[in-house]
Design a protein around this motif. Sequence first.
Motif, short mmCIF file in Angstrom:
data_model
loop_
_atom_site.label_atom_id
_atom_site.label_comp_id
_atom_site.label_asym_id
_atom_site.label_seq_id
_atom_site.Cartn_x
_atom_site.Cartn_y
_atom_site.Cartn_z
N GLU A 18 0.82 -1.21 0.00
CA GLU A 18 0.00 0.00 0.00
C GLU A 18 0.86 1.27 0.00
O GLU A 18 0.69 2.16 -0.82
CB GLU A 18 -0.96 -0.02 1.19
CG GLU A 18 -1.99 1.08 1.08
CD GLU A 18 -3.14 0.92 2.06
OE1 GLU A 18 -3.31 -0.18 2.62
OE2 GLU A 18 -3.85 1.91 2.27
N MET A 19 1.81 1.30 0.94
CA MET A 19 2.67 2.50 0.98
C MET A 19 3.57 2.54 -0.26
O MET A 19 3.79 3.60 -0.84
CB MET A 19 3.52 2.50 2.25
CG MET A 19 4.22 3.82 2.47
SD MET A 19 5.47 3.69 3.73
CE MET A 19 4.51 3.36 5.18
N GLY A 20 4.04 1.38 -0.66
CA GLY A 20 4.93 1.30 -1.83
C GLY A 20 4.27 1.89 -3.08
O GLY A 20 4.86 2.72 -3.78
N ARG A 21 3.04 1.48 -3.35
CA ARG A 21 2.35 1.96 -4.55
C ARG A 21 2.17 3.47 -4.53
O ARG A 21 2.39 4.15 -5.54
CB ARG A 21 0.95 1.34 -4.64
CG ARG A 21 0.94 -0.07 -5.13
CD ARG A 21 -0.46 -0.64 -4.94
NE ARG A 21 -0.45 -2.07 -5.12
CZ ARG A 21 -0.82 -2.68 -6.25
NH1 ARG A 21 -1.26 -1.99 -7.26
NH2 ARG A 21 -0.76 -3.99 -6.34
N ARG A 22 1.74 3.98 -3.39
CA ARG A 22 1.53 5.43 -3.29
C ARG A 22 2.84 6.17 -3.48
O ARG A 22 2.91 7.24 -4.10
CB ARG A 22 0.97 5.78 -1.92
CG ARG A 22 -0.45 5.34 -1.72
CD ARG A 22 -0.96 6.12 -0.57
NE ARG A 22 -2.16 5.55 -0.01
CZ ARG A 22 -3.03 6.27 0.68
NH1 ARG A 22 -2.81 7.54 0.87
NH2 ARG A 22 -4.10 5.72 1.18
N CYS A 23 3.87 5.57 -2.92
CA CYS A 23 5.18 6.18 -3.00
C CYS A 23 5.69 6.23 -4.45
O CYS A 23 6.21 7.25 -4.92
CB CYS A 23 6.11 5.30 -2.16
SG CYS A 23 7.61 6.08 -1.86
N VAL A 24 5.46 5.13 -5.16
CA VAL A 24 5.87 5.05 -6.56
C VAL A 24 5.16 6.14 -7.35
O VAL A 24 5.77 6.82 -8.19
CB VAL A 24 5.55 3.64 -7.12
CG1 VAL A 24 5.64 3.61 -8.63
CG2 VAL A 24 6.48 2.60 -6.49
N LYS A 25 3.87 6.30 -7.09
CA LYS A 25 3.09 7.31 -7.80
C LYS A 25 3.69 8.71 -7.61
O LYS A 25 3.88 9.47 -8.56
CB LYS A 25 1.65 7.30 -7.28
CG LYS A 25 0.65 7.21 -8.37
CD LYS A 25 -0.74 7.11 -7.82
CE LYS A 25 -1.68 7.53 -8.95
NZ LYS A 25 -3.03 7.55 -8.58
N LEU A 26 4.00 9.01 -6.34
CA LEU A 26 4.52 10.34 -6.04
C LEU A 26 5.92 10.55 -6.65
O LEU A 26 6.20 11.58 -7.25
CB LEU A 26 4.58 10.57 -4.53
CG LEU A 26 5.00 11.96 -4.12
CD1 LEU A 26 4.12 12.48 -2.98
CD2 LEU A 26 6.45 12.05 -3.68
N LEU A 27 6.77 9.53 -6.52
CA LEU A 27 8.13 9.67 -7.05
C LEU A 27 8.10 9.77 -8.58
O LEU A 27 8.88 10.53 -9.17
CB LEU A 27 9.01 8.49 -6.61
CG LEU A 27 9.26 8.35 -5.10
CD1 LEU A 27 10.11 7.12 -4.81
CD2 LEU A 27 9.94 9.59 -4.53
N ILE A 223 4.28 10.01 5.21
CA ILE A 223 5.52 9.23 5.25
C ILE A 223 6.29 9.45 3.94
O ILE A 223 7.51 9.65 3.93
CB ILE A 223 5.23 7.71 5.43
CG1 ILE A 223 4.29 7.47 6.62
CG2 ILE A 223 6.53 6.91 5.55
CD1 ILE A 223 4.71 8.06 7.93
N ILE A 224 5.54 9.45 2.86
CA ILE A 224 6.17 9.58 1.54
C ILE A 224 6.78 10.97 1.36
O ILE A 224 7.87 11.11 0.82
CB ILE A 224 5.12 9.26 0.44
CG1 ILE A 224 4.68 7.80 0.60
CG2 ILE A 224 5.70 9.50 -0.93
CD1 ILE A 224 3.36 7.49 -0.05
N GLU A 225 6.07 11.98 1.85
CA GLU A 225 6.62 13.35 1.76
C GLU A 225 7.94 13.45 2.56
O GLU A 225 8.88 14.13 2.15
CB GLU A 225 5.62 14.39 2.30
CG GLU A 225 4.44 14.65 1.38
CD GLU A 225 4.84 15.27 0.03
OE1 GLU A 225 5.91 15.91 -0.08
OE2 GLU A 225 4.07 15.09 -0.94
N THR A 226 7.98 12.74 3.70
CA THR A 226 9.21 12.74 4.51
C THR A 226 10.32 12.00 3.76
O THR A 226 11.47 12.44 3.75
CB THR A 226 8.94 12.07 5.88
OG1 THR A 226 7.77 12.66 6.45
CG2 THR A 226 10.10 12.25 6.83
N ALA A 227 9.95 10.89 3.14
CA ALA A 227 10.94 10.13 2.36
C ALA A 227 11.48 11.00 1.22
O ALA A 227 12.69 11.01 0.93
CB ALA A 227 10.30 8.86 1.80
N LYS A 228 10.58 11.74 0.61
CA LYS A 228 10.97 12.62 -0.51
C LYS A 228 12.01 13.63 -0.03
O LYS A 228 13.02 13.88 -0.70
CB LYS A 228 9.71 13.33 -1.02
CG LYS A 228 9.88 14.02 -2.34
CD LYS A 228 8.57 14.68 -2.74
CE LYS A 228 8.82 16.14 -3.00
NZ LYS A 228 7.61 16.91 -3.25
#
Length: 252
Positions: A18-27, A223-228
């Motif tokens: 779930e987090m992976g997919r969203r993350c891929v989309k954003l990246l 989480i993804i924004e922080t990873a970014k």
Amino acid sequence: MSENLEGKVILVSGAAGEMGRRCVKLLAAEKAKLGLVDLTEDVKMVAEDVLKEGGDAVSRSADICNEQEIRAFVNDVFEKFGRIDGVLNIAAIYRGLVNRDFGEIPAKEWGKVLDVNITGTWILTKEAAPFMKKQKAGSIVNISSATVFFGAPGMLHYVASKAAVLGMTKAMAQELGPYGIRVNCIAPGLLPTESSLERISDEYVGKIKATAALRKLASPDDIIETAKFFLSDASNSITGQTLIVDGGRVFL
Ligand SMILES: NC(=O)c1ccc[n+]([C@@H]2O[C@H](COP(=O)([O-])OP(=O)(O)OC[C@H]3O[C@@H](n4cnc5c(N)ncnc54)[C@H](O)[C@@H]3O)[C@@H](O)[C@H]2O)c1
């Protein structure tokens, strides 16, 4: 210092979760070039979606603990894109874990959780690091868990594995720092993902929200924004750090 990820080549493990997919989309929306790996074949569809949207991605279905497979994956990504700028270690065993007294955890399950969550993080990072060392730059982001800071009961193997990820972040940061490679960690609190909501009651979610300073759960997008931020040049002088993203429940 820019938060721009355009053209950066980033490896994402657990990319079909779930987090992976969203993350891929954003990246992908940020125009990063992606290397995607997950145990499930669904990772191929995740990569196809990126390509359909005009992005660039290479994918492989592989066990993160299989050294040969992960080496081949990292080599494929390097062959296609010519560099590796970032690693986002999301893959973990979390979904499906049953809350149990630690004396009741089956030894096989104990070993599997430690293997995927610790050894898997080590394997992908160690396979990517030589490419980053040659470039004298890179950013590695590990995903731990806020459970480490309050000792969530009922999942000792998971908590132990995510505590190891914190220690590994610091030790990797020490070893890779001289090569210009940064290593940071995100410790999410409880997130409203399927993997969480299928194992906990609404009452428990309410309790967590009520004890957070912001009276809410963090979202996967937080989480993804922080990873970014950690993957981008905006965090150029930050390494060895762990950031808790949980709506303000755990203060260090
Ligand atoms: N959801 C939460 O509340 C929460 C809270 C804190 C931390 N986390 C962490 O966030 C990350 C993502 O969580 P999620 O909720 O999206 O979980 P998820 O289960 O949806 O995603 C995990 C992904 O890892 C993959 N994976 C598992 N074993 C693998 C292996 N051996 N090789 C390759 N891939 C493998 C799975 O196939 C899955 O796609 C995990 O590291 C988790 O521990 C989640």
